[in-house]
Scaffold this active site. Structure first.
Site, mmCIF file in Angstrom:
data_model
loop_
_atom_site.group_PDB
_atom_site.id
_atom_site.type_symbol
_atom_site.label_atom_id
_atom_site.label_comp_id
_atom_site.label_asym_id
_atom_site.label_seq_id
_atom_site.Cartn_x
_atom_site.Cartn_y
_atom_site.Cartn_z
ATOM 1 N N PRO A 278 2.843 4.554 -0.793
ATOM 2 C CA PRO A 278 2.622 5.489 0.311
ATOM 3 C C PRO A 278 1.147 5.731 0.670
ATOM 4 O O PRO A 278 0.845 6.674 1.395
ATOM 5 C CB PRO A 278 3.246 6.774 -0.226
ATOM 6 C CG PRO A 278 3.045 6.695 -1.709
ATOM 7 C CD PRO A 278 3.106 5.246 -2.065
ATOM 8 N N GLY A 279 0.262 4.924 0.156
ATOM 9 C CA GLY A 279 -1.119 4.998 0.614
ATOM 10 C C GLY A 279 -2.075 5.747 -0.291
ATOM 11 O O GLY A 279 -3.195 6.052 0.122
ATOM 12 N N GLY A 280 -1.671 6.018 -1.508
ATOM 13 C CA GLY A 280 -2.542 6.740 -2.446
ATOM 14 C C GLY A 280 -3.818 5.964 -2.717
ATOM 15 O O GLY A 280 -4.930 6.485 -2.550
ATOM 16 N N CYS B 147 2.437 -0.624 -12.702
ATOM 17 C CA CYS B 147 2.710 0.516 -13.587
ATOM 18 C C CYS B 147 3.774 0.108 -14.601
ATOM 19 O O CYS B 147 4.655 0.881 -14.949
ATOM 20 C CB CYS B 147 3.118 1.750 -12.796
ATOM 21 S SG CYS B 147 4.528 1.486 -11.730
ATOM 22 N N SER C 138 0.773 -1.247 0.000
ATOM 23 C CA SER C 138 0.000 0.000 0.000
ATOM 24 C C SER C 138 0.804 1.298 0.000
ATOM 25 O O SER C 138 0.262 2.354 -0.300
ATOM 26 C CB SER C 138 -0.928 0.023 1.214
ATOM 27 O OG SER C 138 -0.147 0.067 2.385
ATOM 28 N N ASP D 17 -1.367 -3.752 -5.740
ATOM 29 C CA ASP D 17 -0.693 -2.837 -6.674
ATOM 30 C C ASP D 17 0.783 -3.202 -6.558
ATOM 31 O O ASP D 17 1.511 -2.658 -5.730
ATOM 32 C CB ASP D 17 -0.967 -1.393 -6.241
ATOM 33 C CG ASP D 17 -0.372 -0.394 -7.200
ATOM 34 O OD1 ASP D 17 -0.309 -0.697 -8.399
ATOM 35 O OD2 ASP D 17 0.051 0.687 -6.756
HETATM 36 C C1 LIG Z 1 3.726 0.246 -6.597
HETATM 37 S S1 LIG Z 1 4.090 0.437 -4.950
HETATM 38 C C2 LIG Z 1 2.518 0.559 -4.225
HETATM 39 C C3 LIG Z 1 1.899 1.904 -4.352
HETATM 40 C C4 LIG Z 1 0.634 2.043 -3.570
HETATM 41 N N1 LIG Z 1 -0.338 1.062 -3.908
HETATM 42 C C5 LIG Z 1 0.027 3.416 -3.743
HETATM 43 O O1 LIG Z 1 -0.882 3.561 -4.513
HETATM 44 O O2 LIG Z 1 0.477 4.339 -3.118
HETATM 45 C C6 LIG Z 1 4.596 -1.163 -4.511
HETATM 46 C C7 LIG Z 1 4.821 -1.348 -3.068
HETATM 47 O O3 LIG Z 1 5.040 -2.721 -2.815
HETATM 48 C C8 LIG Z 1 5.856 -2.822 -1.686
HETATM 49 N N2 LIG Z 1 6.376 -4.200 -1.612
HETATM 50 C C9 LIG Z 1 7.440 -4.727 -2.228
HETATM 51 N N3 LIG Z 1 7.592 -6.010 -1.863
HETATM 52 C C10 LIG Z 1 6.608 -6.306 -1.013
HETATM 53 C C11 LIG Z 1 6.246 -7.462 -0.284
HETATM 54 N N4 LIG Z 1 6.936 -8.581 -0.383
HETATM 55 N N5 LIG Z 1 5.190 -7.398 0.523
HETATM 56 C C12 LIG Z 1 4.477 -6.267 0.630
HETATM 57 N N6 LIG Z 1 4.762 -5.150 -0.031
HETATM 58 C C13 LIG Z 1 5.819 -5.149 -0.833
HETATM 59 C C14 LIG Z 1 6.890 -1.746 -1.915
HETATM 60 O O4 LIG Z 1 7.465 -1.364 -0.708
HETATM 61 C C15 LIG Z 1 6.053 -0.648 -2.542
HETATM 62 O O5 LIG Z 1 5.692 0.280 -1.588
#
Ligand SMILES: C[S@@+](CC[C@H](N)C(=O)[O-])C[C@H]1O[C@@H](n2cnc3c(N)ncnc32)[C@H](O)[C@@H]1O
Length: 915
Positions: free
Chosen positions: A409-411, A531, A407, A474
């Protein structure tokens, strides 16, 4: 107090006179030009000069005409008569008579000019002077106005004026010299008598300049046309560049890109027969890499993904930042109110489109959008347009239990909370501790109060929490859809990064699916988004989930975006893949995005048909796990070297790494010769049965076939064992093994490893001699570890061939029951007995025993003290006491306790990771 009204004697109010409005106005005064022509005008110096010139000219002309008239006196009456007959001459062709008259008028007029302002043109000369009259009028108007404006103009100014006029005329002349011919005929103001200089003198400076400009434009147009012709010519004559033919500027590169694309679009016609399409594509690729600064790997991917025409559009769009967009936080305000507040702050914005009720696009702002009072008050979130799509596809409902597995940064999570109106529960998870802080901050600012924020590896989430109505993943990805935001993607991504993401995405998606309750009355949906535009991270991941879990693809509810791929190159995905949605910067003016919506229809996790699939998954994903891992500094050179050495393809579904292929070939060759030998031994046996004895048989005696058979067995074992050890023990191959595609690894694990490990066990059974005890490799800790890892699985496969997961579990249950009945927990003696029993029965029974033995072998490997074959229980105990590391003690302890299969698996996984 107040004004007193005036009254006369009769008591009537006395009128002061007409009111302000009723007062009689003065007679209107009109500009001088509109007034009677008789009123004399003050002429400016320039006008006077011009008038003088005209006068001189007119006089000269008069004299000339007089001379002519004398000569033509005899013909004149005839002409006049003729004119009368033939309709008195047309307007465009004035008769001589008319000319003379007009000249006279003109001369009169000129004379008048000296004395008084111009009267304008008479009806007689109106027709042929019509275009010129406009100018004259404008000129006189301007003059009038200039007179009005600067009636006190002093003589020095006039001198300056003259000078500047001369200068401009000089400049004009120089240009005239250049393009005198061009201006001919083009100049609509040119005089019919052809005296160009005079005309230009008559023109205003602004008109002269416009004339110059027009000429310049014409010259430029012609030059551009010539250039175009040159371009076309060079295009027609495009020659395939030689190796040492280098382009020197970006413009040249761009030109060549266009040319090659032109050739490729009509290849049969425009190609150079000596060169294939791939030759052209190679040059195009390198040129595109140069021009847009991509590495070849990524450019290759994009070239596979987009048709050529679209490729350029995508690359161009990826160079440009997308418009700034914000999402209204419906928990705190409404879009209309927010828009109004921001407009008041000088922000120029618009609704994002019909598809969103909360999005706003910001065209320009006088204040930073991340620092307005509205932002700080949590009225909006700065968010890309495409980031709103996954949440819209998820369609959260009030009072649901929803999970956002990644999640930060929580957008999207805050968007979900907004739609839920702060009801129900929202679990927002992320593995990254630092990033999760941003979730906390944003939730506080935006007023999200229905959330539980967790920080853990999403892959383990189902172990702790299940039964969600909906889940959003995501996923972390390569970010190939947001190149405009992060230009580093262009050069930093390679094969390994994609593979790493792909593995993690698959695991996270399975975890997200496992967290959702299929029987949820409201939901049971999972949305997966990235993305990235690469199919490996999108369709492939979804396809994998469709195979592994009871889920199906459903409509996303997004009425725009292009369909997901059902076919990509030679790969085929599930036909329902077209229900997924792709978004591109060049077609939708938003970041590249992928959105898929799944519906879970059963909570049962399908039993995998292949043995050890879960562990294989683990093996596959061990290459790269979390995004954090990916952030670790990777030694690019080493990676590159390894990739080059092993000739690895991204997804070696098609091709195995060269090195392994070569080795396999050698092994196959050797095995072939051994098989041949086997056949000869069989023949020997037959012959001996039939009484036909060969020379060799005679030498060795009647036991010859049996001896040969034994020798052959040993040789086979040695070959398999040595290749097995070589392949899996050297650090180089260990790394190579990691790089090898998952599918290749699958096959390898399934086919080669069992036989090798089986033989290893067999060999140890056969020869318990001290000589052969050293056969187990002790190259390095890593190597041993890897061997152990493989062996463990190997043995499992070898001794309980092709058991399904459920079978394995049931076996284990039986074993546990046995253990329970034979040795009640808590009794140390029974534990020891059990250990002994397990160790002693190693060679004769099931896989679990071998597993235990394997863990002992690890002790030996680490301590280099205990032999793995026949470990005396006392030695194990002593060693256990000496071991410092907690987890090792645990493992030892496990020997005496009933072991759960899952626990074992976990233990082994952890080991694998720590290493
Ligand atoms: C694309 S970003 C998410 C953006 C978020 N959904 C938003 O809209 O703000 C992907 C996220 O996955 C997290 N991530 C990576 N590996 C992960 C794991 N094994 N378990 C949970 N989160 C993970 C990363 O830290 C990153 O913050």
């Amino acid at each position: 107090m107040g004004r007193k009204a005036k009254f006369n004697k009769e008591g009537e109010m006395v009128k002061k006179g007409p009111g302000k409005k009723a007062k009689k106005q003065k007679d209107p005064s009109f500009p001088k030009t509109l007034q009677d022509n008789d009123i004399p005008k003050n002429l400016s110096h320039r006008q006077k000069l011009r008038a003088r010139k005209r006068l001189q000219k007119a006089e000269a002309l008069k004299e000339k005409r007089k001379l002519n008239s004398k000569n033509n006196n005899s013909q004149k009456p005839k002409l006049n008569k003729a004119k009368e007959i033939t309709n008195e001459a047309s307007d465009s062709e004035p008769s001589e008579e008319f000319e003379i008259d007009s000249e006279e008028d003109f001369s009169n007029c000129e004379e008048d000019v000296e004395m008084k302002p111009s009267k304008g043109f008479t009806d007689d000369n109106k027709a042929w002077l019509q275009p010129k009259r406009k100018i004259k009028k404008a000129e006189s108007d301007e003059e009038v106005s200039s007179e009005e404006d600067s009636s006190e103009e002093d003589t020095s100014d006039e001198i300056n004026d003259d000078k500047s006029e001369e200068e401009t005329s000089e400049k004009l002349e120089s240009l005239n010299d250049l393009s005198e011919e061009e201006s001919e005929g083009q100049d609509e103001f040119s005089d019919s008598d052809g005296s160009k200089d005079d005309d230009e003198e008559d023109l205003l400076p602004i008109e002269k300049q416009s004339k110059i400009l027009r000429r310049e434009q014409k010259v430029e147009r012609e030059l551009a046309e010539k250039e175009m012709e040159l371009n076309v010519a060079s295009q027609e004559a495009f020659k395939f560049p030689t190796k040492d033919q280098d382009v020197t500027s970006l413009q040249e590169v761009q030109q060549r890109i266009r040319e090659i694309i032109a050739v490729l679009t009509d290849f049969n016609k425009l190609r150079d027969v000596k060169h294939s399409r791939s030759d052209y594509l190679d040059i195009l690729k390198s040129d595109l890499c140069t021009y847009y600064s991509y590495n070849e790997f990524l450019m290759n991917r994009f070239m596979q993904l987009f048709p050529l025409s679209e490729l350029l559009e995508f690359l161009e769009a990826s160079e440009v930042q997308r418009p700034l967009t914000i999402r209204t936080n419906s928990l705190k305000t409404r879009r209309r109110d927010l828009a109004q507040a921001l407009i008041n702050r000088g922000v120029n914005l618009d609704p994002i489109g019909k598809w969103s009720k909360v999005g706003l696009v910001v065209y320009s702002a006088q204040v930073p959008m991340g620092a307005t009072p509205e932002y700080l008050a949590g009225h909006y979130m700065i968010q890309g347009a495409s980031s709103m799509l996954p949440v819209m596809a998820l369609a959260p409902q009030e009072n649901e239990r929803i999970l956002d597995l990644a999640s930060a940064p929580g957008g999207k999570a805050s968007h979900i909370a907004g739609i839920m109106k702060n009801t129900g529960v929202l679990f927002a998870n992320d593995v990254n501790k630092d990033r999760i802080k941003a979730v906390v901050g944003n939730f506080h600012r935006l007023g999200v109060v229905n959330s539980v924020i967790t920080c853990m590896d999403g892959r383990k989430y189902p172990e702790y929490m299940k039964g969600f109505d909906r889940a959003l993943l995501d996923a972390p990805c390569t970010g190939t859809g947001v190149v405009a935001k992060d230009q580093s993607v262009k050069t930093s991504k390679d094969d390994l990064d994609i593979q790493r993401c792909y593995n993690l995405q698959r695991q996270l998606l399975l975890a997200a699916i496992d967290c959702v309750n299929a029987k949820s009355s409201t939901g049971g949906h999972i949305v997966y988004s990235t993305c990235s535009v690469l199919p490996e991270e999108n369709e492939w991941v979804i396809d994998y989930a469709l195979k592994k879990r009871n889920v199906k693809l459903v409509e996303t509810g997004l009425d725009f975006g292009t369909e997901g791929f059902v076919n990509y190159r030679h790969y085929r995905f599930h036909p329902t893949m077209k229900l997924t949605r792709r978004f591109y910067p060049h077609t939708h003016n938003m970041d590249g995005f992928f959105v898929a919506k799944l519906k879970k229809f059963s909570n049962v996790i399908p039993a995998t048909t292949d043995v050890g699939t879960e562990e294989e998954e683990e093996e596959e994903t061990s290459v790269g796990t979390t995004e954090e891992d990916s952030e670790e500094p990777i030694k690019k050179k080493k990676k590159q070297e390894l990739v080059e050495k092993n000739g690895v393809e991204t997804y070696a579904k098609k091709a195995k790494p060269e090195k392994f292929n070569q080795k396999n070939l050698k092994v196959k060759e050797k095995q072939q010769t051994l098989n041949d030998k086997g056949r000869t031994i069989k023949k020997m046996k037959k012959n001996s049965q039939n009484g036909q004895i060969s020379g060799k048989q005679q030498k060795l005696g009647p036991l010859a076939p049996a001896i040969e058979e034994e020798k052959l067995k040993n040789k086979k074992n040695i070959i398999q064992k040595s290749t097995f050890n070589k392949e899996f023990s050297s650090p180089e191959n260990l790394a190579a093994r990691k790089i090898v595609s998952n599918d290749a690894l699958h096959k390898k694990n399934k086919k080669t490893k069992p036989s090798a490990a089986e033989n290893l066990v067999m060999k140890d059974k056969l020869s318990m001699t001290k000589k052969k005890k050293n056969a187990f490799p002790k190259n390095s800790v890593n190597a041993n570890v890897s061997n152990d890892g493989v062996l463990k699985r190997k043995n499992k496969n070898a001794l309980s061939p092709r058991k399904s997961e459920t079978e394995k579990v049931s076996d284990d249950k039986v074993l546990r029951k046995k253990k329970k009945t034979s040795s009640p927990q808590g009794s140390s003696t029974s534990n020891e007995k059990k250990k002994k029993k397990l160790l002693n029965s190693t060679d004769s029974t099931g896989s679990d025993i071998v597993l235990n033995k394997t863990s002992i072998s690890k002790i030996r490997v680490d301590s280099k003290k205990v032999e793995w074959d026949d470990v005396p229980m006392e030695a194990v105990k002593k060693l256990g006491d000496k071991l410092k590391k907690k987890h090792m003690r645990k493992k030892l302890g496990n020997l005496g306790k009933p072991m759960k299969v899952e626990k074992k698996g976990k233990l082994n996984k952890q080991k694998g990771k720590s290493r």
